[in-house]
Write an enzyme that holds these catalytic residues in place. Structure first.
Site, PDB file in Angstrom:
ATOM      1  N   SER A 626       4.064 -18.847  32.907  1.00  0.00           N
ATOM      2  CA  SER A 626       4.290 -19.685  34.078  1.00  0.00           C
ATOM      3  C   SER A 626       5.784 -20.009  34.171  1.00  0.00           C
ATOM      4  O   SER A 626       6.585 -19.097  34.328  1.00  0.00           O
ATOM      5  CB  SER A 626       3.413 -20.938  34.019  1.00  0.00           C
ATOM      6  OG  SER A 626       3.336 -21.561  35.276  1.00  0.00           O
ATOM      7  N   ASP A 701      -4.166 -14.942  41.157  1.00  0.00           N
ATOM      8  CA  ASP A 701      -3.416 -16.136  40.751  1.00  0.00           C
ATOM      9  C   ASP A 701      -3.146 -16.999  41.980  1.00  0.00           C
ATOM     10  O   ASP A 701      -2.376 -16.633  42.857  1.00  0.00           O
ATOM     11  CB  ASP A 701      -2.106 -15.712  40.088  1.00  0.00           C
ATOM     12  CG  ASP A 701      -1.388 -16.866  39.391  1.00  0.00           C
ATOM     13  OD1 ASP A 701      -1.596 -18.022  39.795  1.00  0.00           O
ATOM     14  OD2 ASP A 701      -0.606 -16.587  38.460  1.00  0.00           O
ATOM     15  N   HIS A 733      -4.449 -18.023  37.206  1.00  0.00           N
ATOM     16  CA  HIS A 733      -3.098 -18.146  36.668  1.00  0.00           C
ATOM     17  C   HIS A 733      -3.048 -17.955  35.155  1.00  0.00           C
ATOM     18  O   HIS A 733      -2.125 -17.352  34.625  1.00  0.00           O
ATOM     19  CB  HIS A 733      -2.541 -19.525  37.041  1.00  0.00           C
ATOM     20  CG  HIS A 733      -1.125 -19.742  36.645  1.00  0.00           C
ATOM     21  ND1 HIS A 733      -0.096 -18.901  37.024  1.00  0.00           N
ATOM     22  CD2 HIS A 733      -0.541 -20.728  35.898  1.00  0.00           C
ATOM     23  CE1 HIS A 733       1.049 -19.352  36.541  1.00  0.00           C
ATOM     24  NE2 HIS A 733       0.800 -20.455  35.857  1.00  0.00           N
TER      25      HIS A 733
END
Length: 758
Positions: A626, A701, A733
């Site tokens: 991320s 995602d 995600h």
């Protein structure tokens, strides 16, 4: 940028998504994992040592993090702590007596089978997917439980052990969401088909309180961005006297739709989500109040700024006024409004301003005396607690110092105390404290080094402490209000861990780029020999609200790091400026320029590492997920002379593609700060790739969209640079399912062994 990357509406953006993926295929950037197995690599590095971890074991059941009590909820009187357990007959609800720690079955498997229909997983770990519906709720009088399924509500009487349907399944009605019991226990509220409904516990037909709800106009229903970036868990709130409900209306008409595609490139199912990209319109928010008896919604007059964020809503104890936290779009000005529920008229009671941005909290608590409220602020550079009267006059500051209050567990007026967790002992720990409402020094109620997450009973007499350290999986203990141990509820001794002989996590500080001491951690290789030189894998997050250097159990990341130490790697983690745990002043150097300060601090950490005689500075890798994936891309494209190999999981590569509320909080809008957006986005530095880069991303995602990796791939094509992309269909995600995690980290393990090992 070329035409495929222009944001000119849903159709064009959808075409870009598909064409970008085809570009990935056509340019040969999807590389298959090489044939060397993890077991082969382990044998090469460690000579086939027994009791070695494997990627498959780390990401397979049963979890090596062990097991703690699930779905714990205190009874309304605080006398029982209940939890969900499972035996051979199925799940059961157990109760622990807080005073004696005696356990008993509250609802057995036979009765639970009739009412507990577990909600289907949303399949995401972001937005609404991070809100896990409770499997059961206590009635306020403690005599019944509510169970919620997708289309049914069950009321279970504890004395008679009998259940009744409050709402029966109907094929033409929408799913039930966000069910709640009114404070007087007479009503159950819920969302259905984007509107707010109630049904009487005594029986009867449900009644619709709002009208006109739709996907574009959500009545008391959250969208994607509000829960994800403002940490809201609901969009409606019962008045204390149960006569009315305050609700948040989110008008999504102007919010862009983003396509999420399933199994690309053939036959994938297309879904769309409302996702406001930086600089584009946010949902328009209004707060309304509706009587449970029926009638029109009364809208509160929060002002003329349609771009404002209505970030928090809370009733005052009198049930006549609603407190609303109003935040401007770029989030550096916050007002606490008191709205009259009958007229909608608002008055500003308290204002917060910040040169950079304001971090929201959930620390607004009204005292039952109807004269005071608790508030927290970072105006000193650290979050601390303040007491105000209802006119907005500060009466006292309850906590002080170069440490921060993390969250308030309870304001106990009977004990005249506030209970909270904080970093007072250490920024890498979390301890539980009590401070008097009259002020004074906080009293520590937990003491063991590590991280304590606390659930305090409603009566304030006991608390459940979930405790862990970097080397110890979570344990759960029951304490009384003075911090005295009542019982260990989940010792969670994972016997299997003992056979792996883990290397210890060492904590220390190193100087950052500007000399600021930065928290760091290291795990040295098995059989460490200071006369040798070892390769290093740097792990990072790097972004706001993240903290990786913690004396807390890190689960599979920790286990994979230990696996890599078995293969001869040093693991190094550093929390750069901009991250959490050190106060607001520590965060703000990143303002309007993501990546630069963070990279400078990480490079300072590598410089310190390279000065150690046992570190091979020519073999340094980096990885993160991320924001950590973003920082890995920044490091690989802007400091390729330092980092030789990097793995980026689900990275942001262009901040214009991320959502408004998060991105604009730190970066402003792209219109106001075009240079900052350009300089902060890895897509603009693709030509700088020198080492080996591995990227993993999922097509589904909903948080960091797959288009980020497509955009990076296209820029690599332009620069004639090569990276490896692992693509995962239909996942979110975190790409968190066991099979995908094994697939990813088997390749990541090989990747670092091949590119940094000798």
């Amino acid at each position: 940028m070329d035409a495929r990357s222009q944001r000119t509406g849903t159709l064009r953006r959808s075409n870009f998504f598909h064409l970008g993926f085809c570009g990935l295929l056509a340019c040969g950037l999807l590389m298959l994992a090489r044939p060397m197995t993890v077991e082969t690599a382990a044998a090469q590095q460690a000579g086939g040592t027994q009791n070695q971890l494997t990627v498959q074991r780390i990401y397979s059941a049963p979890s090596l993090s062990g097991r703690t009590l699930r779905d714990t909820i205190w009874s309304p009187d605080g006398k029982l702590l209940t939890y969900l357990d499972e035996n051979a007959d199925g799940p059961e609800i157990w109760a622990i007596d807080a005073a004696t720690a005696q356990k008993r079955v509250l609802v057995d498997a036979q009765h639970l089978r009739d009412v507990l229909l577990l909600p289907a997983s949303r399949g995401q770990q972001t937005g609404l997917g991070r809100l896990t519906p409770p499997r059961y709720m206590w009635a306020p009088d403690g005599q019944a439980l509510l169970f919620v399924s997708a289309k049914e509500l069950f009321w279970y009487e504890l004395k008679t052990r009998s259940s009744k349907k409050l709402l029966a399944e109907s094929g033409d009605s929408g799913d039930i969401d966000d069910a709640k019991i009114s404070p007087d226990g007479r009503w159950v509220s819920f969302l259905r088909s984007h509107d707010l409904w109630v049904v009487s516990v005594a029986g009867g037909e449900p009644r619709q309180l709002t009208r006109g709800g739709s996907e574009e106009l959500r009545q008391g229903e959250l969208d994607w961005v509000y829960p994800e970036e403002l940490d809201l868990e609901t969009a409606y709130w019962w008045a204390p006297d149960s006569s009315k409900i305050a609700l948040l209306q989110l008008d999504e008409h102007s919010v862009e739709k983003y396509p999420l595609v399933g199994a690309l490139p053939y036959g994938g199912e297309l879904t769309e989500e409302r996702f406001p990209e930086a600089g584009s319109p946010n949902p328009i928010a209004h707060v309304g109040v509706v009587e449970v008896a029926g009638g029109e919604v009364r809208w509160m007059d929060t002002g003329s700024d349609a771009t404002a964020l209505l970030a928090r809503v809370k009733w005052l104890p009198d049930s006549h006024r609603v407190a609303i936290e109003l935040l401007n779009r770029v989030q550096n000005h916050l007002e606490v409004l008191f709205a009259d529920a009958a007229s909608g008229k608002c008055e500003t009671v308290l204002t917060e301003n910040d040169k950079y941005w304001i971090n929201l909290s959930n620390d607004l608590h009204f005292l039952a005396d109807g004269r005071r409220f608790l508030w927290s602020s970072e105006r000193s550079g650290f979050r601390h607690l303040y007491l105000y009267d209802l006119s907005g006059k500060q009466m006292a500051q309850l906590t002080h110092g170069d440490w921060e209050v993390e969250n308030v567990a309870k304001v106990d007026e009977q004990a005249q105390a506030v209970y909270f967790t904080s970093t007072q002992k250490s920024p890498i720990e979390r301890q539980f404290y009590r401070v008097a409402l009259s002020g004074g020094e906080p009293v520590a109620l937990t003491h063991d080094h590590g991280t304590h997450s606390v659930s305090l009973a409603p009566d304030g007499k006991h608390f459940l402490d979930t405790y862990s350290t970097a080397m110890t999986p979570p344990q759960q203990r029951l304490y009384n209000a003075e911090g005295n141990l009542v019982a260990t509820l989940a010792e969670n001794k994972v016997a299997e861990l003992e056979k792996y002989h883990f290397q210890p996590v060492e904590f220390f500080t190193v100087p950052g780029a500007d000399g600021t001491p930065l928290e760091a951690a290291m795990i040295k290789p098995a059989g460490f020999d200071a006369s040798r030189k070892y390769p290093v894998i740097v792990h990072l997050y790097g972004g706001p609200h993240g903290q990786e250097v913690r004396d807390a159990w890190q689960g599979s990341n920790f286990l994979w790091h230990e696996l890599m130490t078995e293969k001869g790697f040093i693991i190094f983690v550093l929390d750069n400026r901009g991250m959490a745990g050190r106060g607001h002043n520590f965060e703000t150097p990143i303002y309007h320029h993501f990546g630069s300060v963070e990279l400078a601090d990480q490079l300072a950490g590598v410089k310190w590492l390279s000065s150690q005689p046992y570190v091979d500075g020519a073999r340094v890798g980096i990885w993160g997920w991320s924001f950590g994936g973003y920082m890995t891309c920044v490091a690989m494209l802007r400091a390729g002379d330092v980092f030789k190999a990097g793995f980026a999981g689900a990275p942001v590569t262009d901040w214009r593609r991320y959502d408004t509320i998060y991105t604009e909080r730190y970066m402003g809008t792209p219109q106001e700060n075009p240079g900052g957006y350009h300089d902060s986005s890895p897509v603009n530095y693709a030509a700088g790739l020198r080492g080996k880069l591995l990227v993993a991303h999922a097509t589904g995602d909903d948080n960091v969209h797959f288009a980020n990796s497509v955009a990076l791939a296209e820029k690599l094509v332009e620069a004639q640079k090569y990276a490896e992309f692992q693509i995962y269909a239909d996942r979110g995600h975190g790409i968190s399912d066991s099979a995908a995690r094994i697939h990813i980290f088997s390749r990541v393990t090989q990747f670092f062994v091949e590119n940094l090992g000798k």
